[in-house]
Design an enzyme around this catalytic site. Structure first.
Site, mmCIF file in Angstrom:
data_model
loop_
_atom_site.group_PDB
_atom_site.id
_atom_site.type_symbol
_atom_site.label_atom_id
_atom_site.label_comp_id
_atom_site.label_asym_id
_atom_site.label_seq_id
_atom_site.Cartn_x
_atom_site.Cartn_y
_atom_site.Cartn_z
ATOM 1 C CB CYS A 104 56.420 16.719 -52.244
ATOM 2 S SG CYS A 104 56.523 16.399 -54.030
ATOM 3 C CE LYS A 147 59.062 19.676 -50.677
ATOM 4 N NZ LYS A 147 59.260 20.048 -52.108
ATOM 5 C CD GLU A 204 55.483 20.355 -52.452
ATOM 6 O OE1 GLU A 204 56.626 20.744 -52.179
ATOM 7 O OE2 GLU A 204 55.246 19.443 -53.287
#
Length: 627
Positions: A194, A126, A44
């Site tokens: 994530c 995300k 990430e």
């Protein structure tokens, strides 16, 4: 069934070093191609480092990240790696959003991108933004609502009898072969980021609807004790929910208070562990995955999907052109690295945090006060293991209250480890202050600590060392640190380590050295003698604190678990002791705000995790208002 070779690049990155991080992407992509990978996945925000904090609010930094992403894609192709699919994290933005109160300036996003054929083929961001613990992502980012699913043709493969295949670079042509090339098929791969694994709904649910055979997840998941078992269970559960093999790649390294442990994981939809990376080490985790073939009847384009979290997402399908033919690669060397023991894991986290803080901030050496006690002994050992004993400087600063064994124990450690040492007796300086101030009691005790702090910081400034503090979490919690004295420094290696764990780590480090035929680095007397600040005649910690086993149990419940006084009593702690310890913790908030950062290893550290007001008249029910 197509067989895809995936490589998880479990690597370190540095916040703000776009060119250095891009160089790491290219170098490790080259390694992945050399091992025959079709796909390599980076962590990430790999390109910018993580967390970028308020840098995300600077348009110039977001622009630079986006430009670096495109430059990296072009460079990969220029170096013959265009036929390797590369997924990496970066800092992007959502375009077309009007500024408004409550929306982060510039609408930055925690993005993921697919690089292939010299192009940024597809991007996403995300979806679930964490806003708890050390995370504050609603401050910085807007959520993404796209699930990329890219169809990756595995390309023709040629067998080469009589030669061990090495798997060439993505853009190179294979050598002549006596066997004809065969088409290895194509697979559908989805991308999430994530926190999208840690929350229900969102990309995981949409991955099942999309029918992808593989879900890749770039992560920057900070370390804390015991998290590795929770992480594996999470991956198993989410793979089952997605109905896909799940590849979780995690960042490795230190960034200020945070430490990232790697521990990358690949599991099947049925829960089988296929590969797992090492802890606290960079590695390329390579595995061969048997995946369902992509359905050629499903066309590229956007499809709406219910995310089952109250939002709608888009499935964005793209089809990649086939790569050149290549030789069949040799099997990967290693699939699952062994796990570290609990103390080895914590110790590795501390060493990693210290090393990266020193190196990434441009220091060549460190300096600390060495008293002969357990805290400074462990701190010196961590520093020596992190950057080498030849870059560690210690200062022995005895006073009239220092015991003979304190000096001899400190000298013993210097001999065992080979660190640089000097002795600066502080009594003449203390006496000079006393002649002018005539301090008594606690003020006189603290004067000694502050003289030591002045000496340490003076040497730090004069010689360019990073000054390390040696206070542990139990001391910080109860206020047993002298402001501008033993709290003076730039980094606190054991700031988040309770006193009982300090002893455990020291014993483990000595035992580990002995098991390898090395000299234990910490003198046994530093471990076994009763702890003391030695600021008054015959002083011991036990004069004013309960046994550390008792104290640390209360602190864990009050600081980490956030129990109130009633909860602490209900948990079985002595009511009078609870009242006293809670008061000590509350009074010391102003000191902790002025303490330097240090590696986070517990679920709740003093710093990013725990933020209480300094000016605060709230008292837990059961506590006396006068305390």
């Amino acid at each position: 069934m197509p067989k895809l070779r995936i490589a998880l690049a479990q690597v370190d990155s540095t916040v703000g070093d776009l060119s250095g991080n891009a160089e790491t992407i290219v170098a490790w992509a080259r390694r992945a191609a050399g091992q025959g990978a079709h796909l390599v996945v980076f962590p990430e925000m790999m390109l910018t480092g993580y967390p970028v904090e308020d840098l995300a609010l600077r348009a110039s930094f977001v622009d630079a990240s986006i430009a670096a992403l495109h430059d990296t894609a072009a460079r990969l192709a220029a170096e013959g790696l265009g036929g390797l699919a590369v997924v990496t994290g970066y800092l992007g933005r959502e375009t077309g959003l009007a500024p408004r109160v409550g929306r982060p300036a510039g609408a930055a996003q925690d993005g993921a991108a697919l690089l292939y054929g010299g192009q940024v083929v597809v991007t996403s961001a995300k979806h679930h933004l964490p806003n708890y613990g050390v995370f504050d992502e609603y401050r910085y980012f807007v959520p993404g609502n796209t699930l990329p699913v890219f169809r990756l043709p595995l390309g023709p493969v040629t067998e080469q009898p009589g030669r061990r295949p090495t798997g060439g670079s993505g853009g190179s042509s294979p050598r002549a072969s006596s066997s004809p090339a065969t088409d290895a098929g194509a697979v559908d791969v989805a991308i999430a980021v994530c926190e999208d694994l840690w929350q229900d709904g969102g990309p995981v649910a949409v991955t099942r609807q999309a029918g992808a055979g593989l879900l890749v997840v770039p992560n920057a998941s900070p370390y804390e004790r015991g998290k590795d078992s929770a992480r594996l269970g999470l991956c198993v559960n989410r793979a089952a929910e997605a109905g896909a093999t799940l590849a979780y790649v995690n960042l490795m390294g230190g960034q200020d208070e945070l430490v990232f442990d790697g521990d990358s994981i690949i599991v099947t939809a049925g829960g089988e562990l296929l590969a797992r990376g090492p802890q606290f080490a960079e590695a390329l985790v390579v595995a061969d995955l048997d995946l369902p073939a992509a359905n050629p009847a499903v066309p590229p384009g956007d499809t709406p999907a219910d995310a089952y979290d109250g939002t709608q997402m888009k499935i964005r399908r793209v089809v990649l052109p086939p790569p050149p033919a290549r030789p069949a690669p040799a099997p990967p060397d290693q699939h699952v690295w062994p796990r570290l023991s609990p103390p080895a894991e914590v110790y590795a986290a501390l060493v990693t945090g210290v090393r990266d803080y020193v190196v990434k901030n441009g220091f060549s050496s460190v300096i600390l006060a060495l008293s002969g006690g357990i805290d400074s002994a462990l701190t010196a050992t961590i520093a020596a293991d992190a950057i080498g004993a030849d870059r560690v400087h210690v200062v022995l600063m005895p006073s009239r209250h220092s015991s003979e064994h304190s000096v001899s124990d400190a000298e013993d450690l210097v001999k065992r480890q080979g660190v640089h040492a000097r002795t600066v007796p502080i009594q003449p300086m203390v006496d000079a202050f006393q002649a002018e101030l005539d301090l008594t009691g606690l003020a006189a005790e603290n004067l000694q600590a502050r003289v030591r702090g002045v000496i340490l910081m003076g040497l730090s400034n004069a010689e360019g060392h990073l000054a390390l503090t040696t206070g542990n979490k139990s001391e910080l919690a109860t206020g047993y640190s002298t402001l501008y004295g033993d709290s003076a420094g730039g980094f606190g290696p054991i700031k988040d380590v309770p006193k009982t764990l300090v002893w455990d780590l020291a014993r483990w480090r000595n035992a580990d050295a002995a098991s390898r035929g090395q000299t234990p680095p910490i003198p046994e007397n530093s471990i076994t003698k009763p702890p003391s600040a030695e600021l008054a005649p015959g002083q011991l910690d036990s004069d004013s604190l309960p046994d550390y086993q008792v104290l640390d149990a209360i602190l864990d419940d009050y600081v980490v678990k956030d129990l109130g006084v009633a909860g602490l009593v209900a948990a079985g702690h002595d009511p009078a002791l609870v009242d006293r310890i809670a008061a000590m913790v509350d009074r010391a908030e102003y000191k902790r705000r002025q303490y330097p950062p240090g590696p986070k290893i517990t679920p709740r550290n003093f710093g990013r995790d725990r933020r209480l007001p300094i000016t605060n008249r709230w008292r837990e029910p059961g506590r006396s208002p006068s305390r």
